[in-house]
Design an enzyme around this catalytic site. Structure first.
Site, PDB file in Angstrom:
ATOM      1  N   GLY A  27     -13.188  -1.125 -16.694  1.00  9.46           N
ATOM      2  CA  GLY A  27     -12.503  -2.315 -17.189  1.00  9.46           C
ATOM      3  C   GLY A  27     -13.242  -3.593 -16.822  1.00  9.46           C
ATOM      4  O   GLY A  27     -13.322  -4.537 -17.619  1.00  9.46           O
ATOM      5  N   THR A  28     -13.798  -3.623 -15.630  1.00  8.49           N
ATOM      6  CA  THR A  28     -14.512  -4.820 -15.178  1.00  8.49           C
ATOM      7  C   THR A  28     -15.690  -5.123 -16.101  1.00  8.49           C
ATOM      8  O   THR A  28     -15.862  -6.258 -16.560  1.00  8.49           O
ATOM      9  CB  THR A  28     -15.009  -4.611 -13.727  1.00  8.49           C
ATOM     10  OG1 THR A  28     -13.861  -4.447 -12.892  1.00  8.49           O
ATOM     11  CG2 THR A  28     -15.836  -5.791 -13.242  1.00  8.49           C
ATOM     12  N   GLN A  56      -4.023  -2.393 -18.156  1.00 10.26           N
ATOM     13  CA  GLN A  56      -2.749  -1.925 -17.607  1.00 10.26           C
ATOM     14  C   GLN A  56      -1.777  -1.418 -18.665  1.00 10.26           C
ATOM     15  O   GLN A  56      -0.867  -0.655 -18.343  1.00 10.26           O
ATOM     16  CB  GLN A  56      -2.069  -3.040 -16.801  1.00 10.26           C
ATOM     17  CG  GLN A  56      -2.690  -3.288 -15.441  1.00 10.26           C
ATOM     18  CD  GLN A  56      -2.577  -2.095 -14.493  1.00 10.26           C
ATOM     19  OE1 GLN A  56      -1.772  -1.186 -14.675  1.00 10.26           O
ATOM     20  NE2 GLN A  56      -3.401  -2.101 -13.468  1.00 10.26           N
ATOM     21  N   SER A  67      -9.755   0.976 -19.331  1.00 11.36           N
ATOM     22  CA  SER A  67     -10.347   1.644 -18.173  1.00 11.36           C
ATOM     23  C   SER A  67      -9.746   3.039 -18.036  1.00 11.36           C
ATOM     24  O   SER A  67      -8.533   3.212 -18.092  1.00 11.36           O
ATOM     25  CB  SER A  67     -10.066   0.836 -16.908  1.00 11.36           C
ATOM     26  OG  SER A  67     -10.539   1.540 -15.789  1.00 11.36           O
ATOM     27  N   ALA A  68     -10.626   4.034 -17.843  1.00 13.39           N
ATOM     28  CA  ALA A  68     -10.160   5.422 -17.802  1.00 13.39           C
ATOM     29  C   ALA A  68      -9.290   5.718 -16.578  1.00 13.39           C
ATOM     30  O   ALA A  68      -8.293   6.433 -16.672  1.00 13.39           O
ATOM     31  CB  ALA A  68     -11.362   6.374 -17.815  1.00 13.39           C
ATOM     32  N   HIS A  69      -9.657   5.150 -15.422  1.00 18.79           N
ATOM     33  CA  HIS A  69      -8.965   5.583 -14.194  1.00 18.79           C
ATOM     34  C   HIS A  69      -7.552   5.024 -14.076  1.00 18.79           C
ATOM     35  O   HIS A  69      -6.802   5.437 -13.197  1.00 18.79           O
ATOM     36  CB  HIS A  69      -9.796   5.284 -12.947  1.00 18.79           C
ATOM     37  CG  HIS A  69      -9.815   3.852 -12.481  1.00 18.79           C
ATOM     38  ND1 HIS A  69      -8.992   3.401 -11.493  1.00 18.79           N
ATOM     39  CD2 HIS A  69     -10.557   2.790 -12.866  1.00 18.79           C
ATOM     40  CE1 HIS A  69      -9.246   2.107 -11.261  1.00 18.79           C
ATOM     41  NE2 HIS A  69     -10.191   1.724 -12.098  1.00 18.79           N
ATOM     42  N   THR A  77     -27.932   5.412 -20.075  1.00 18.48           N
ATOM     43  CA  THR A  77     -27.506   6.768 -20.432  1.00 18.48           C
ATOM     44  C   THR A  77     -26.017   6.915 -20.174  1.00 18.48           C
ATOM     45  O   THR A  77     -25.517   6.533 -19.119  1.00 18.48           O
ATOM     46  CB  THR A  77     -28.308   7.804 -19.625  1.00 18.48           C
ATOM     47  OG1 THR A  77     -29.694   7.604 -19.915  1.00 18.48           O
ATOM     48  CG2 THR A  77     -27.894   9.230 -19.991  1.00 18.48           C
ATOM     49  N   CYS A 124      -3.635 -10.930   3.000  1.00 18.63           N
ATOM     50  CA  CYS A 124      -4.527  -9.900   3.542  1.00 18.63           C
ATOM     51  C   CYS A 124      -4.991  -8.946   2.449  1.00 18.63           C
ATOM     52  O   CYS A 124      -6.163  -8.613   2.359  1.00 18.63           O
ATOM     53  CB  CYS A 124      -3.816  -9.078   4.609  1.00 18.63           C
ATOM     54  SG  CYS A 124      -3.583  -9.972   6.115  1.00 18.63           S
TER      55      CYS A 124
HETATM   56  C1  LIG Z   1      -8.019  -2.195 -12.847  1.00 15.10           C
HETATM   57  C2  LIG Z   1      -8.068  -3.357 -13.767  1.00 15.10           C
HETATM   58  C3  LIG Z   1      -9.293  -3.847 -14.247  1.00 15.10           C
HETATM   59  C4  LIG Z   1     -10.622  -3.297 -13.787  1.00 15.10           C
HETATM   60  O1  LIG Z   1     -10.889  -2.018 -14.254  1.00 15.10           O
HETATM   61  P1  LIG Z   1     -11.988  -1.123 -13.465  1.00 15.10           P
HETATM   62  O2  LIG Z   1     -12.180   0.052 -14.360  1.00 15.10           O
HETATM   63  O3  LIG Z   1     -11.379  -0.771 -12.156  1.00 15.10           O
HETATM   64  O4  LIG Z   1     -13.214  -1.951 -13.348  1.00 15.10           O
HETATM   65  C5  LIG Z   1      -9.260  -4.881 -15.146  1.00 15.10           C
HETATM   66  N1  LIG Z   1      -8.099  -5.426 -15.555  1.00 15.10           N
HETATM   67  C6  LIG Z   1      -6.915  -4.990 -15.107  1.00 15.10           C
HETATM   68  C7  LIG Z   1      -5.670  -5.626 -15.614  1.00 15.10           C
HETATM   69  C8  LIG Z   1      -6.854  -3.949 -14.195  1.00 15.10           C
HETATM   70  O5  LIG Z   1      -5.673  -3.540 -13.749  1.00 15.10           O
END
Ligand SMILES: *Cc1c(COP(=O)(O)O)cnc(C)c1O
Length: 391
Positions: A71-72, A179, A199-201, A238, A327
């Protein structure tokens, strides 16, 4: 009892079906998708099948999906890609104050390079004011980038209306939908978004894989990551074949879940959880709009309790959550999202985010609520006896 994971907005466990395909690809597919021999072609097929599955989840066509490292990278690609591909210093970009750091930080960098960034404020429920958007938007604005759903509060912006506004002005719209995708339905045939990050995770895939949706016919973007001609020269390097194949599977599973009762099951688990804690303890406050919210997310404050203390105590009791405290944010400042909603710092430092996922059960929710309520009661009685809390 086993550990109870209530932090799915941070990351999700890999689905068993995803794990199967990822390990099988790692074990059996040695090819580089760019190679001409059969091993290469076979890897290419896997990537292209995944592209179809990702596209299907969001109502896109496969040619509109560019795989990234997450996602980043997708967010950076959208912002830098438009800024450097279509604009120059002085160019105008609109975003909001409640975006993920992977939007806010590239915006800050662009600002340092001379781009003009407007960051829309939000109201106390976490919503941007569409009138504010109309007021700052001009025909020469390069890009509007507004998140679909917030990771901390689950608040969902009205993407449909935002898209109507940007479309009327002919301005590109990007949305960070990391999200929301897989948690609520979204069909890009019905919403005039030009770019969207995934983002896959966050949907039971593996970490380090994602995608940028780029609507067919969009202007050519600058590619922050160039190398070989992968992804139609849009993103070099790749491909993470195993991770991408798993991402495709994760999207297929998410689509099935969305078509089932899962979103409403999650919402009722989440609401049961809130009922269980608020019936046992006083001074519980939900942050964010209750109506337009992801079904899995609950951000609550417990007056007089330190979120971080609670997080650690919960962790020792086997319950994983997040806080919005100074924190936890890593920046030494309390959550900018909750701050932008006008929530005072002491309340932010007492906030906890619970985010549920498909593996959570009612038994886990009951157990977590029981543990939480007893901890808060204990924490408050200790604080009162030490005299550190007034009233
Ligand atoms: C987790 C998240 C990202 C970043 O995704 P990554 O795959 O961890 O780099 C970007 N935007 C939102 C809203 C997220 O929750």
């Amino acid at each position: 009892m086993d550990k109870i994971y209530l932090d799915h907005n941070a990351t999700t466990p890999v689905a068993p079906e995803v794990l199967d395909i990822v390990t099988s690809v790692l074990q059996n597919q040695i090819g580089n998708p760019s190679s001409v021999h059969s091993a290469g072609r076979s890897a290419r097929v896997l990537v292209d099948e995944a592209r179809e599955q990702v596209a299907l989840l969001i109502g896109a066509s496969p040619s509109e999906i560019v795989f990234t490292s997450g996602g980043t990278e997708a967010n950076n690609f959208a912002l830098l890609g438009v800024a450097f591909g279509m604009g120059k210093p002085g160019g105008h970009i609109i975003t909001s104050q409640v975006e993920h750091p992977s939007i806010l930080n590239p915006c800050r960098q662009l600002e340092n390079l001379g781009f003009v960034i407007d960051r829309l404020k939000v109201d106390e429920r976490g919503h941007i004011d569409l009138q504010d958007l109309e007021d700052v938007l001009t025909e020469s604005t390069l890009l509007v980038s507004l998140q679909h759903a917030n990771s901390e509060t689950g608040v969902i912006q009205d993407l449909q209306k935002i898209a109507e506004i940007t479309k009327k002005k002919g301005v590109l719209l990007h949305t960070d939908a990391v999200q929301s995708v897989g948690k609520i339905p979204l069909c890009l045939q019905d919403v005039a978004v030009d770019m969207l990050s995934l983002s896959a995770h966050k949907l039971n895939g593996v970490k380090g894989v994602g995608a940028l949706y780029l609507r067919n016919g969009s202007p050519d973007l600058f590619s922050p990551q160039c190398g070989g001609g992968q992804e139609k020269k849009r993103r070099g390097g790749t491909e993470n074949v195993a991770g991408i194949a798993g991402f495709g599977k994760a999207c297929e599973l998410a689509k099935r879940r969305l078509e089932s009762q899962e979103p409403s099951r999650l919402a009722s688990l989440r609401d049961d959880f809130y009922q269980l804690i608020s019936s046992q303890i006083s001074g519980v406050e939900i942050f964010g709009d209750l109506e337009n919210r992801l079904p899995n997310t609950l951000n609550v404050g417990f007056s007089g309790v330190e979120g971080d203390t609670l997080l650690i105590a919960l962790d020792m009791a086997g319950v994983a959550v997040s806080t919005g405290s100074a924190c936890s944010s890593g920046s030494g400042l309390p959550s900018p999202v909750l701050t932008a909603m006008g929530i005072p710092h002491d309340k932010i430092n007492a906030s906890i985010r619970f985010s549920l996922g498909c593996s959570n059960t009612i038994e886990e929710i009951e157990q977590a609520a029981k543990v939480l309520a007893s901890m808060i009661l204990l924490n408050r009685s200790q604080a009162t006896s030490r005299g550190t809390i007034k009233n």
